[in-house]
Scaffold this active site. Structure first.
Site, PDB file in Angstrom:
ATOM      1  N   LYS A 140      -2.571   6.234   1.493  1.00  0.00           N
ATOM      2  CA  LYS A 140      -2.364   6.741   2.231  1.00  0.00           C
ATOM      3  C   LYS A 140      -1.630   8.253   2.949  1.00  0.00           C
ATOM      4  O   LYS A 140      -0.085   7.988   3.162  1.00  0.00           O
ATOM      5  CB  LYS A 140      -1.742   5.865   3.780  1.00  0.00           C
ATOM      6  CG  LYS A 140      -2.355   4.989   5.198  1.00  0.00           C
ATOM      7  CD  LYS A 140      -1.945   4.188   5.501  1.00  0.00           C
ATOM      8  CE  LYS A 140      -2.662   4.546   7.690  1.00  0.00           C
ATOM      9  NZ  LYS A 140      -4.373   4.993   7.304  1.00  0.00           N
ATOM     10  N   GLU A 154     -16.508   6.702   4.301  1.00  0.00           N
ATOM     11  CA  GLU A 154     -15.484   5.856   5.260  1.00  0.00           C
ATOM     12  C   GLU A 154     -16.008   7.217   6.231  1.00  0.00           C
ATOM     13  O   GLU A 154     -16.709   8.036   6.052  1.00  0.00           O
ATOM     14  CB  GLU A 154     -14.530   5.363   4.896  1.00  0.00           C
ATOM     15  CG  GLU A 154     -13.268   6.425   4.239  1.00  0.00           C
ATOM     16  CD  GLU A 154     -12.044   5.660   4.253  1.00  0.00           C
ATOM     17  OE1 GLU A 154     -11.761   4.723   5.314  1.00  0.00           O
ATOM     18  OE2 GLU A 154     -10.741   6.307   3.277  1.00  0.00           O
ATOM     19  N   ARG A 185       1.099  -0.643  -0.160  1.00  0.00           N
ATOM     20  CA  ARG A 185       0.048  -0.004  -0.079  1.00  0.00           C
ATOM     21  C   ARG A 185       0.819   1.261  -0.195  1.00  0.00           C
ATOM     22  O   ARG A 185       0.342   1.933  -0.493  1.00  0.00           O
ATOM     23  CB  ARG A 185      -1.549   0.532   1.556  1.00  0.00           C
ATOM     24  CG  ARG A 185      -2.048   0.626   1.389  1.00  0.00           C
ATOM     25  CD  ARG A 185      -3.344   0.475   2.148  1.00  0.00           C
ATOM     26  NE  ARG A 185      -2.601   1.278   3.551  1.00  0.00           N
ATOM     27  CZ  ARG A 185      -2.919   0.492   4.660  1.00  0.00           C
ATOM     28  NH1 ARG A 185      -4.209   0.117   4.065  1.00  0.00           N
ATOM     29  NH2 ARG A 185      -2.475   0.506   5.687  1.00  0.00           N
TER      30      ARG A 185
END
Ligand SMILES: *Cc1c(COP(=O)(O)O)cnc(C)c1O
Length: 340
Positions: free
Chosen positions: A184, A220, A82
């Site tokens: 992220k 989210e 990620r």
């Protein structure tokens, strides 16, 4: 190894400086070999890329002690992958995935005395991150970067049991279509701070963000993915290109199907249908699952049937199974647990 003398059960979620951190620098098109250091301070040029144009990405994962006394990390390979995806989106060099996993091993080994004992509920939180180091004033990617990984012991997320949260539907957006919601990056958090501070001031624990284009679909929260349970016991998680792909959520979907024999589906979830769900939870590394009891949409209260006292029964099963896998009382799928 002698453990540090810490009141593990009463630790919060804060930064405590531990002995060693891993550092590797990127310059002239290559990463150096990397090293562990005692130095917790970074010295930066005043014009560093990270300070001017927020070129920074991070990861979060945990190491902990299992019942049989091993120290393990949970699926660090997925954090490595990620982070590589985050780097590519922000035009940063990828820190090689196998080196990321090796940095996890080295740093946790060097801080073994800080890994909380089994049963304390505490864990060693790992924070890998990377940022543009050299001076950048015209808008462009930096050419020099630093990858770092530090650790900090953190307490049990829920002291005295998991109390269901009250969240609000936010008027702010977290992520644009085709933007950076799926990586992220610090920038996604900088712009969420106003939304979370005002949510807290108004008595809510978290924000539910909707899709920015139509404001009809659930995305989210600021730092956790949603799981919903239907009244007939199916696990549903929102599907969207602007959601951050939570490793906890992906693991829980697998656990639902392969360990609990539940149907588990990733699909669009409309705000309209939220009132029909039986349970709701937020998933992320820190808490695994935080139950949600109430969702407030501009005065309209959606009260989940699971109530405000405890986790819903299926959420609890998911939580117990995944934490059981992590702690070593339930056999883990191949490759989920890396021993250090
Ligand atoms: C980190 C993060 C999560 C949770 O991901 P995990 O891999 O489960 O810890 C969810 N949403 C956002 C926006 C995040 O940054």
């Amino acid at each position: 190894m002698e453990k540090k003398q810490i009141d593990w059960a009463n630790l919060g979620f804060g930064y405590i400086q531990t002995d060693k951190r891993y550092v590797s620098n990127y310059k002239d098109g290559a990463w150096d070999e990397g090293t562990l250091t005692d130095d917790a301070t970074i010295t930066l040029n005043e014009c560093a890329g990270v300070l001017q144009y927020a070129q920074t990405i991070f990861e979060g994962l945990k190491a902990y002690s299992t019942e049989d006394g091993r120290v393990v990390a949970f699926r660090p390979d997925l954090n490595a992958a990620r982070m590589a995806a985050s780097a590519q989106r922000l035009e940063m060099p990828v820190f090689p995935e196998e080196r990321f996993v090796d940095a996890v091993k080295q740093t946790v080994s060097a801080n073994r005395a800080w890994v909380p004992p089994y049963g304390s509920g505490a864990t060693l939180y790992l924070r890998p991150y990377m940022f543009g180091m050299n001076s950048v004033i015209g808008v462009k990617p930096a050419t020099e970067y630093q990858f770092r990984l530090f650790t900090t012991p953190v307490g049990p997320y829920f002291k005295g049991g998991a109390k269901p949260l009250t969240i609000r539907v936010s008027d702010f957006d977290r992520a644009a279509p085709h933007g950076t919601g799926h990586i992220k990056a610090g920038l996604n958090y900088a712009m969420s701070l106003h939304a979370i501070v005002t949510a807290h001031a108004e008595g809510y624990d978290e924000n539910m963000y909707l899709d920015a284009a139509t404001r009809t679909k659930v995305e989210e929260t600021g730092g956790a993915n949603f799981l919903f349970i239907t009244k007939d016991g199916k696990v549903v998680t929102p599907k969207s290109d602007s959601i951050l792909p939570s490793i906890t959520r992906r693991s829980l979907m697998y656990v639902a199907k392969e360990y609990l024999g539940l149907e588990a589906e990733e699909r669009e979830v409309t705000l309209e249908e939220v009132k029909d769900f039986a349970e709701c939870g937020l998933c992320g590394t820190a808490a695994v699952i935080s139950p949600v009891g109430k969702i407030v949409n501009h005065g309209e209260e959606i009260c989940l049937p699971s109530g405000m006292e405890k986790m819903g029964p299926i959420t609890q099963k998911l939580y117990d199974t995944l934490t059981g896998i992590q702690m070593g009382h339930i056999p883990a799928p191949e490759g989920w647990i890396m021993e250090i």
